[in-house]
Design an enzyme around this catalytic site. Structure first.
Site, short mmCIF file in Angstrom:
data_model
loop_
_atom_site.label_atom_id
_atom_site.label_comp_id
_atom_site.label_asym_id
_atom_site.label_seq_id
_atom_site.Cartn_x
_atom_site.Cartn_y
_atom_site.Cartn_z
N HIS A 33 4.08 1.87 11.70
CA HIS A 33 2.94 1.61 12.60
C HIS A 33 2.70 2.75 13.58
O HIS A 33 1.66 2.79 14.23
CB HIS A 33 3.20 0.32 13.39
CG HIS A 33 3.48 -0.85 12.51
ND1 HIS A 33 4.76 -1.35 12.32
CD2 HIS A 33 2.66 -1.60 11.74
CE1 HIS A 33 4.70 -2.37 11.48
NE2 HIS A 33 3.44 -2.53 11.11
N GLU A 77 0.89 -0.59 16.34
CA GLU A 77 0.01 0.53 16.00
C GLU A 77 -0.90 0.90 17.18
O GLU A 77 -1.11 2.07 17.47
CB GLU A 77 -0.85 0.20 14.77
CG GLU A 77 -1.66 1.41 14.33
CD GLU A 77 -2.66 1.11 13.23
OE1 GLU A 77 -3.74 1.75 13.22
OE2 GLU A 77 -2.38 0.24 12.38
N HIS A 86 -0.11 -4.77 19.67
CA HIS A 86 0.29 -4.46 18.29
C HIS A 86 0.94 -3.07 18.28
O HIS A 86 0.43 -2.15 18.95
CB HIS A 86 -0.93 -4.49 17.36
CG HIS A 86 -0.58 -4.37 15.91
ND1 HIS A 86 -0.31 -3.14 15.31
CD2 HIS A 86 -0.42 -5.30 14.93
CE1 HIS A 86 -0.02 -3.33 14.03
NE2 HIS A 86 -0.08 -4.62 13.78
N SER A 123 1.78 -9.71 10.79
CA SER A 123 1.09 -8.68 10.02
C SER A 123 -0.41 -8.78 10.27
O SER A 123 -1.06 -9.74 9.84
CB SER A 123 1.39 -8.84 8.53
OG SER A 123 0.47 -8.10 7.75
N SER A 124 -0.96 -7.79 10.96
CA SER A 124 -2.38 -7.81 11.31
C SER A 124 -3.26 -7.86 10.06
O SER A 124 -4.19 -8.68 9.97
CB SER A 124 -2.73 -6.56 12.13
OG SER A 124 -4.12 -6.47 12.35
N ASN A 125 -2.97 -7.01 9.07
CA ASN A 125 -3.86 -6.96 7.90
C ASN A 125 -3.80 -8.27 7.10
O ASN A 125 -4.80 -8.69 6.51
CB ASN A 125 -3.58 -5.73 7.04
CG ASN A 125 -2.35 -5.85 6.17
OD1 ASN A 125 -2.42 -6.37 5.06
ND2 ASN A 125 -1.21 -5.40 6.67
N CYS A 176 0.86 -1.18 0.00
CA CYS A 176 0.00 0.00 0.00
C CYS A 176 0.90 1.24 0.00
O CYS A 176 2.13 1.14 0.13
CB CYS A 176 -0.90 0.00 1.24
SG CYS A 176 0.05 0.12 2.79
N THR A 189 -5.94 0.66 12.14
CA THR A 189 -6.26 0.80 10.71
C THR A 189 -6.28 -0.53 9.95
O THR A 189 -6.72 -0.57 8.81
CB THR A 189 -5.24 1.73 10.00
OG1 THR A 189 -3.95 1.14 10.09
CG2 THR A 189 -5.23 3.11 10.63
#
Length: 316
Positions: free
Chosen positions: A79, A131, A129, A228-230, A17, A170
């Site tokens: 993050h 972030e 996390h 990686s959360s996403n 991204c 996010t």
């Protein structure tokens, strides 16, 4: 021997991204400007391949600012970091560059604005996390309440139910977050939400593409890191959207071929911090074993670009 036929569905958008692209560029430009070593607090993005390649160029990854010397530049990860981190860097007269994704910075600004207006903050996110730690660290310790699940909403104790606001990490699942927001609004009807959804465009777009692709596939692979959360959310979204089997792989060597025995279709996507070279590697692994027919499943076109900080654009 004839290879079995396989339809390979490729999600679009997928992979990098704009925030990840910018963060990697910041490290590379810092190395060009100041030379090696440049220190990076935490993984710049959650991807081992990316981190290892930057390490080879001269980046030194550390967990805390205390591990960095005063006389070398330090970069804060995409993050985001608690306010205490840049304050500590300033106190030591360090050169630092903040690679926080602008969409995460937007959440930080929201949190501060709500606090300035006297509202108690609730954050929807995953404990620990980076972030979530960074966003909660924008305000004094204890000022932000964390909820991870709908069940958590029933248990939190607030100062004043009429003076509340929420922000979100996010990279969460759009659907899970909607359920938690609904629970917050049901318990605290006066709660204030963000003007625009906090879950970033890239997370949302990648989840939409997976939802469109999942019902077509016997199995699905998400290229991404386990931290990686996403990426992990994409696996969950794929399973919920009707794909019988979904697996997270860091690269082609992680593929569980026995679990894929007998499939006639596979869906492939990648988290926002996974480079295209690793996606190509996975596709090549399937081409080596199957007679592959590829189809793109495109649900959005991304053309977002974020500028790097001015300190890196200015001449040395």
């Amino acid at each position: 021997m004839t290879k079995p036929p396989l339809t390979l569905y490729l999600a679009a958008p997928r992979g990098f991204c704009a925030g990840v692209d910018r963060a990697i560029k910041i490290v590379e430009m810092a190395l060009e400007k100041w030379g090696a070593p440049v220190f990076v607090r935490h993984e710049i993005v959650h991807n081992k391949f990316v981190v290892d390649s930057l390490r080879e160029k001269g980046a030194v990854f550390v967990e805390e600012l205390t591990e960095c010397p005063d006389d070398r530049p330090v970069i804060f990860s995409a993050h985001g970091v608690p306010k205490s981190v840049p304050s500590a860097a300033q106190a030591r007269n360090m050169i630092y560059v903040d690679a926080t994704c602008p969409l995460v910075s937007k959440v930080h600004i929201e949190a501060q604005r709500h606090a300035d207006n006297g509202l108690q903050m609730i954050m929807i996110g995953h404990a620990g996390h980076p972030e979530t730690v960074g966003t909660m660290g924008q305000l004094p310790e204890g000022d932000v309440l964390l909820v991870e699940t709908v069940e958590d909403v029933a248990c939190i104790s607030v100062r004043d139910p009429q003076r509340l606001a929420y922000v979100t990490q996010t990279t969460l699942s759009v659907d899970d977050t909607a359920d938690i927001v609904a629970a917050l609004q049901a318990r605290f009807p006066a709660i204030v939400g963000p003007h625009k959804e906090d879950i970033c465009y890239a997370t949302t777009n990648r989840q939409h593409a997976v939802k469109a692709m999942a019902p077509k596939c016997d199995a699905m692979l998400v290229v991404g890191a386990p931290n990686s959360s996403n990426s992990r959310r994409l696996v969950e979204v794929g399973t919920r959207a009707g794909c019988p089997y979904a697996q997270l792989v860091q690269r082609a060597t992680d593929i569980d071929w026995r679990a894929l025995d007998g499939i006639t279709s596979i869906g492939i996507t990648a988290g926002a911090s996974a480079p295209e070279v690793l996606i190509d590697e996975v596709i090549d692994a399937f081409r080596a074993r199957y007679d592959v027919t590829s189809q793109m499943v495109e649900t959005a076109v991304e053309n977002v670009e974020f500028k790097v900080p001015r300190v890196l654009r200015a001449s040395a």
